[in-house]
Scaffold this active site. Structure first.
Site, PDB file in Angstrom:
ATOM      1  N   TYR A 192       5.315  10.149  16.329  1.00 22.16           N
ATOM      2  CA  TYR A 192       5.680   9.989  14.926  1.00 22.16           C
ATOM      3  C   TYR A 192       6.960  10.755  14.599  1.00 22.16           C
ATOM      4  O   TYR A 192       7.883  10.221  13.973  1.00 22.16           O
ATOM      5  CB  TYR A 192       4.522  10.477  14.055  1.00 22.16           C
ATOM      6  CG  TYR A 192       4.744  10.317  12.572  1.00 22.16           C
ATOM      7  CD1 TYR A 192       4.806   9.050  11.996  1.00 22.16           C
ATOM      8  CD2 TYR A 192       4.891  11.430  11.748  1.00 22.16           C
ATOM      9  CE1 TYR A 192       5.003   8.902  10.630  1.00 22.16           C
ATOM     10  CE2 TYR A 192       5.084  11.290  10.382  1.00 22.16           C
ATOM     11  CZ  TYR A 192       5.141  10.021   9.823  1.00 22.16           C
ATOM     12  OH  TYR A 192       5.337   9.874   8.474  1.00 22.16           O
ATOM     13  N   SER A 215       0.841  -1.201   0.000  1.00 25.26           N
ATOM     14  CA  SER A 215       0.000   0.000   0.000  1.00 25.26           C
ATOM     15  C   SER A 215       0.873   1.246   0.000  1.00 25.26           C
ATOM     16  O   SER A 215       2.069   1.188   0.315  1.00 25.26           O
ATOM     17  CB  SER A 215      -0.932   0.026   1.214  1.00 25.26           C
ATOM     18  OG  SER A 215      -0.182   0.056   2.420  1.00 25.26           O
ATOM     19  N   ASP A 230       4.635  -7.515   4.191  1.00 19.68           N
ATOM     20  CA  ASP A 230       3.483  -6.777   4.691  1.00 19.68           C
ATOM     21  C   ASP A 230       2.655  -7.727   5.544  1.00 19.68           C
ATOM     22  O   ASP A 230       3.034  -8.885   5.750  1.00 19.68           O
ATOM     23  CB  ASP A 230       2.657  -6.212   3.528  1.00 19.68           C
ATOM     24  CG  ASP A 230       2.053  -4.843   3.844  1.00 19.68           C
ATOM     25  OD1 ASP A 230       1.444  -4.718   4.931  1.00 19.68           O
ATOM     26  OD2 ASP A 230       2.170  -3.923   3.019  1.00 19.68           O
ATOM     27  N   ASP A 260       5.892  -9.351  10.208  1.00 14.44           N
ATOM     28  CA  ASP A 260       5.933  -8.281  11.209  1.00 14.44           C
ATOM     29  C   ASP A 260       7.373  -7.796  11.246  1.00 14.44           C
ATOM     30  O   ASP A 260       8.286  -8.552  11.614  1.00 14.44           O
ATOM     31  CB  ASP A 260       5.509  -8.844  12.570  1.00 14.44           C
ATOM     32  CG  ASP A 260       5.656  -7.839  13.712  1.00 14.44           C
ATOM     33  OD1 ASP A 260       6.218  -6.745  13.489  1.00 14.44           O
ATOM     34  OD2 ASP A 260       5.235  -8.159  14.836  1.00 14.44           O
TER      35      ASP A 260
END
Length: 258
Positions: free
Chosen positions: A164, A15, A36, A60
């Site tokens: 973040y 994605s 993914d 993971d």
């Protein structure tokens, strides 16, 4: 580095920026291993990109065993891994104190650093161990390239982006020492710090929100294109003198507080 028929690993490759990168790498003649978590989307991506040259592995990025196993399987199916592009990540938002004065959830901060930073480091170190055993390629005598994904938030994080911004700032700081560590093995390390990119997630937001994000972009005054990120990854891979560098891809954007 000659990309044709070499193998690349793209984390978060099903994605967003990872998907765009996988498409561009396939178009450049590379075999691509998608790391993914979504099996259904992974199967779709393999069908789209071509099952002979693409493989999906449920990984993971924080799990050492899962990454090692996937690297081994990708090598068997697709060949020697010469390029790793770390795109897997999350971007939760939370102020240090909420409107009621309550502190942010510590576990969410830890999760963000774990996936964005520890996951990037985990995949990079394990992939580097594989690359270091490969024969050198070309006049530059290099063995591989690692491209990590930071963010402009790593420089000018906004309100609510403490976790973040911390994770992406750490990836920026990681770039040069990792490049220095891996230089004797002929492995280059670079980082891309994108600005506001037109990923499917962002494009699904209301037009008013998108316009607000674009407001501080200088030129061209629009969202960045995932394809532009992918083109930069390819340039980094092909330009053997580009090493230890973080490149902002942001249209001269500097993020305001909010």
């Amino acid at each position: 580095m000659n990309l044709n028929q070499a193998t690349a690993v793209v984390t978060g490759g099903c994605s967003g920026l990872g998907h765009a990168t996988a498409i561009a790498l396939r178009n450049a003649g590379m075999n691509v291993a998608l790391f993914d978590l979504n099996d259904e989307v992974g199967a779709q991506r393999v069908e789209e990109l071509g099952a002979d040259n693409t493989a999906f592995f449920r990984v993971d990025v924080c799990d050492e065993y899962a990454v090692k196993t996937a690297l081994e399987a990708a090598t068997v199916k697709l060949g020697d891994i010469r390029l790793v592009v770390n795109c897997a990540g999350i971007a939760p938002a939370a102020r240090v104190l909420n409107r009621d004065g309550e502190p942010a959830d510590q576990s969410q901060f830890e999760k963000t650093l774990r996936i964005n930073l520890f996951g990037t480091y985990n995949v990079s170190r394990l992939a580097a161990a594989y690359m270091a055993k490969l024969p050198v390629m070309g006049e530059a005598k290099e063995r591989g390239v690692i491209v990590n994904t930071a963010s402009v938030a790593g420089y000018d994080g906004q309100i609510g982006q403490s976790a973040y911004a911390a994770s992406k700032g750490a990836i920026i700081s990681l770039t040069l020492p990792m490049a220095r560590d891996l230089a004797p093995s002929g492995i280059r390390v670079n980082t891309v710090a994108p600005g506001v990119m037109g990923t499917p997630l962002l494009l699904s937001m209301p037009e008013k929100v998108q316009d607000a994000l674009v407001h501080n972009v200088q030129f061209p005054k629009r969202l960045g294109l995932p394809d532009e990120f992918a083109k930069l990854v390819i340039h980094i891979a092909e330009n053997s003198y580009l090493n230890g560098e973080t490149i902002r891809l942001d249209g001269a954007l500097r993020m305001p507080p909010k």
